[in-house]
Design a protein around this motif. Structure first.
Motif, PDB file in Angstrom:
ATOM      1  N   PHE A   1      40.307  44.332  42.654  1.00  0.00           N
ATOM      2  CA  PHE A   1      40.187  44.169  41.461  1.00  0.00           C
ATOM      3  C   PHE A   1      41.644  44.411  40.787  1.00  0.00           C
ATOM      4  N   ARG A   2      42.318  45.776  41.033  1.00  0.00           N
ATOM      5  CA  ARG A   2      43.637  45.882  40.382  1.00  0.00           C
ATOM      6  C   ARG A   2      44.654  45.339  41.548  1.00  0.00           C
ATOM      7  N   GLY A   3      44.263  45.026  42.567  1.00  0.00           N
ATOM      8  CA  GLY A   3      45.219  44.389  43.663  1.00  0.00           C
ATOM      9  C   GLY A   3      45.060  42.822  43.606  1.00  0.00           C
ATOM     10  N   VAL A   4      44.135  42.203  44.208  1.00  0.00           N
ATOM     11  CA  VAL A   4      44.075  40.674  44.199  1.00  0.00           C
ATOM     12  C   VAL A   4      43.749  40.012  43.013  1.00  0.00           C
ATOM     13  N   LEU A   5      42.754  40.658  42.045  1.00  0.00           N
ATOM     14  CA  LEU A   5      42.266  39.842  40.995  1.00  0.00           C
ATOM     15  C   LEU A   5      43.438  40.093  39.977  1.00  0.00           C
ATOM     16  N   GLN A   6      43.940  41.283  39.670  1.00  0.00           N
ATOM     17  CA  GLN A   6      45.189  41.398  38.824  1.00  0.00           C
ATOM     18  C   GLN A   6      46.257  40.657  38.921  1.00  0.00           C
ATOM     19  N   GLY A   7      46.687  40.618  40.357  1.00  0.00           N
ATOM     20  CA  GLY A   7      47.868  39.939  40.715  1.00  0.00           C
ATOM     21  C   GLY A   7      47.563  38.403  40.443  1.00  0.00           C
ATOM     22  N   SER A   8      46.338  37.980  40.685  1.00  0.00           N
ATOM     23  CA  SER A   8      46.153  36.510  40.488  1.00  0.00           C
ATOM     24  C   SER A   8      45.832  36.217  38.666  1.00  0.00           C
ATOM     25  N   LEU A   9      45.649  36.940  38.281  1.00  0.00           N
ATOM     26  CA  LEU A   9      45.574  36.752  36.848  1.00  0.00           C
ATOM     27  C   LEU A   9      47.013  36.767  36.305  1.00  0.00           C
ATOM     28  N   GLY A  10      47.709  37.721  36.799  1.00  0.00           N
ATOM     29  CA  GLY A  10      48.879  37.777  36.114  1.00  0.00           C
ATOM     30  C   GLY A  10      49.935  36.657  36.376  1.00  0.00           C
ATOM     31  N   ARG A  11      49.605  35.777  37.226  1.00  0.00           N
ATOM     32  CA  ARG A  11      50.313  34.502  37.391  1.00  0.00           C
ATOM     33  C   ARG A  11      50.103  33.627  36.430  1.00  0.00           C
ATOM     34  N   LEU A  12      49.010  33.689  35.636  1.00  0.00           N
ATOM     35  CA  LEU A  12      48.372  32.909  34.768  1.00  0.00           C
ATOM     36  C   LEU A  12      48.367  33.124  33.122  1.00  0.00           C
ATOM     37  N   PHE A  13      48.287  34.504  33.088  1.00  0.00           N
ATOM     38  CA  PHE A  13      48.176  35.101  31.912  1.00  0.00           C
ATOM     39  C   PHE A  13      49.161  36.014  31.372  1.00  0.00           C
ATOM     40  N   GLY A  14      49.127  36.602  30.331  1.00  0.00           N
ATOM     41  CA  GLY A  14      49.934  37.771  29.605  1.00  0.00           C
ATOM     42  C   GLY A  14      49.314  38.925  29.963  1.00  0.00           C
TER      43      GLY A  14
ATOM     44  N   VAL B   1      48.682  24.904  39.571  1.00  0.00           N
ATOM     45  CA  VAL B   1      47.374  24.520  40.149  1.00  0.00           C
ATOM     46  C   VAL B   1      47.215  25.400  41.287  1.00  0.00           C
ATOM     47  N   ARG B   2      47.995  25.895  41.915  1.00  0.00           N
ATOM     48  CA  ARG B   2      47.710  26.654  43.229  1.00  0.00           C
ATOM     49  C   ARG B   2      47.454  28.207  42.741  1.00  0.00           C
ATOM     50  N   SER B   3      47.911  28.446  41.609  1.00  0.00           N
ATOM     51  CA  SER B   3      47.414  30.035  40.948  1.00  0.00           C
ATOM     52  C   SER B   3      46.217  29.730  40.388  1.00  0.00           C
ATOM     53  N   VAL B   4      45.672  28.697  39.724  1.00  0.00           N
ATOM     54  CA  VAL B   4      44.469  28.331  39.380  1.00  0.00           C
ATOM     55  C   VAL B   4      43.353  28.364  40.311  1.00  0.00           C
ATOM     56  N   VAL B   5      43.688  27.659  41.445  1.00  0.00           N
ATOM     57  CA  VAL B   5      42.870  27.541  42.671  1.00  0.00           C
ATOM     58  C   VAL B   5      42.594  29.155  43.425  1.00  0.00           C
ATOM     59  N   LEU B   6      43.700  29.863  43.487  1.00  0.00           N
ATOM     60  CA  LEU B   6      43.533  31.045  43.925  1.00  0.00           C
ATOM     61  C   LEU B   6      42.699  31.962  43.325  1.00  0.00           C
ATOM     62  N   LEU B   7      42.834  32.108  41.965  1.00  0.00           N
ATOM     63  CA  LEU B   7      42.124  32.679  40.770  1.00  0.00           C
ATOM     64  C   LEU B   7      40.566  32.490  40.952  1.00  0.00           C
ATOM     65  N   ALA B   8      40.314  30.955  41.060  1.00  0.00           N
ATOM     66  CA  ALA B   8      39.089  30.679  41.194  1.00  0.00           C
ATOM     67  C   ALA B   8      38.203  31.126  42.459  1.00  0.00           C
ATOM     68  N   ALA B   9      39.223  31.159  43.504  1.00  0.00           N
ATOM     69  CA  ALA B   9      38.596  31.600  44.841  1.00  0.00           C
ATOM     70  C   ALA B   9      38.227  33.136  44.938  1.00  0.00           C
ATOM     71  N   VAL B  10      39.192  33.657  44.231  1.00  0.00           N
ATOM     72  CA  VAL B  10      38.958  35.165  44.151  1.00  0.00           C
ATOM     73  C   VAL B  10      37.787  35.492  43.454  1.00  0.00           C
ATOM     74  N   VAL B  11      37.549  34.919  42.328  1.00  0.00           N
ATOM     75  CA  VAL B  11      36.249  35.245  41.485  1.00  0.00           C
ATOM     76  C   VAL B  11      35.003  34.800  42.280  1.00  0.00           C
ATOM     77  N   ALA B  12      35.207  33.636  43.014  1.00  0.00           N
ATOM     78  CA  ALA B  12      34.086  33.137  43.900  1.00  0.00           C
ATOM     79  C   ALA B  12      33.568  34.308  45.042  1.00  0.00           C
ATOM     80  N   ALA B  13      34.624  34.671  45.498  1.00  0.00           N
ATOM     81  CA  ALA B  13      34.724  35.710  46.581  1.00  0.00           C
ATOM     82  C   ALA B  13      34.067  36.953  46.025  1.00  0.00           C
ATOM     83  N   LEU B  14      34.385  37.607  44.771  1.00  0.00           N
ATOM     84  CA  LEU B  14      33.921  38.631  44.226  1.00  0.00           C
ATOM     85  C   LEU B  14      32.444  38.650  43.827  1.00  0.00           C
TER      86      LEU B  14
END
Length: 240
Positions: A132-145, A10-23
């Motif tokens: 993108f390759r830092g925060v977004l990719q790190g956040s996506l990597g917690r949830l997806f392959g 859940v924390r990872s999903v929230v983080l990803l949503a926040a990152v996308v909103a920030a972008l």
């Protein structure tokens, strides 16, 4: 009671949503706000997003920014810069491809060098790679392959460039001659730019995954943009 693994997801999903909103917020600010806010939106936004992501638990290694990962990326960074400079040199030397470097933004050597050494690294390359390759990719990597992470990251990077590609054909002689300068040409220019940056985003993301270092995609991204600027200045002073 929420199980620990479910709570982490859940924390990872929230983080990803926040990152996308920030972008989205950063991109809109950069293209709709007036100066100097628009100029500072991406670099300042990147610093804030990295800082907040770190505070909420995203590790330096997940962003490719740990000391060991940065060191491991040095050979790849050097190889990327050398390869791109070699390819662009050949492309500018050939009349058939030279026309695509004729951007009105870089018709002088002074403007091209300032962009390559100051504007491009500080306002474009470093902030975008951190985001993108830092925060977004790190956040996506917690949830997806890996494949999904790279695909989603690349798509987001492509969409990020919709605003900056408006008017692209008007300022590039080579593209204008191929696509035209009307509405259809503008749409094709935007679509082409999004497709190209999506592909580039996938390569940058793969390089980040392959090397585990943010330094490698930073170097490749800078080399592509900087040689484009310098190549444009050179192309304007060569015979057509």
């Amino acid at each position: 009671m929420i199980r620990p693994d479910n709570a982490a997801r859940v924390r990872s999903v929230v983080l990803l949503a926040a990152v996308v909103a920030a972008l989205v917020a950063i991109n809109l600010t950069a293209h709709l706000a007036g100066s100097p806010v628009a100029v500072l939106a991406v670099p300042l936004g990147a610093v804030i997003v990295v800082g907040v992501a770190r505070l909420v638990g995203l590790q330096w290694r997940e962003m490719g920014l740990s000391r060991g990962e940065l060191r491991s990326g040095v050979p790849y960074a050097v190889a990327a810069v050398v390869a791109v400079f070699g390819i662009v040199t050949v492309a500018v030397a050939i009349p058939a491809t030279r026309q695509f470097f004729l951007s009105d933004r870089f018709d002088s050597a002074t403007a091209a060098l300032f962009a390559a050494l100051v504007t491009i690294p500080l306002q474009t390359v470093l902030p975008e790679e951190l985001l993108f390759r830092g925060v977004l990719q790190g956040s996506l990597g917690r949830l997806f392959g890996v494949r999904t992470t790279l695909g989603l990251g690349a798509a987001a990077f492509g969409l990020w460039h919709v605003g900056s590609s408006m008017g692209l054909t008007e300022g590039n002689e080579g593209l204008r001659s191929v696509l035209g300068s009307g509405a259809i040409g503008q749409i094709l220019g935007i679509a082409g730019a999004v497709a190209a940056t999506t592909a580039a985003g996938f390569v940058f993301g793969w390089l980040r995954h392959r090397t585990t270092s943010l330094l490698a995609p930073v170097a490749l991204h800078w080399a592509l943009n900087a040689t484009g600027a310098v190549g444009a200045a050179v192309a304007w002073h060569l015979p057509s």
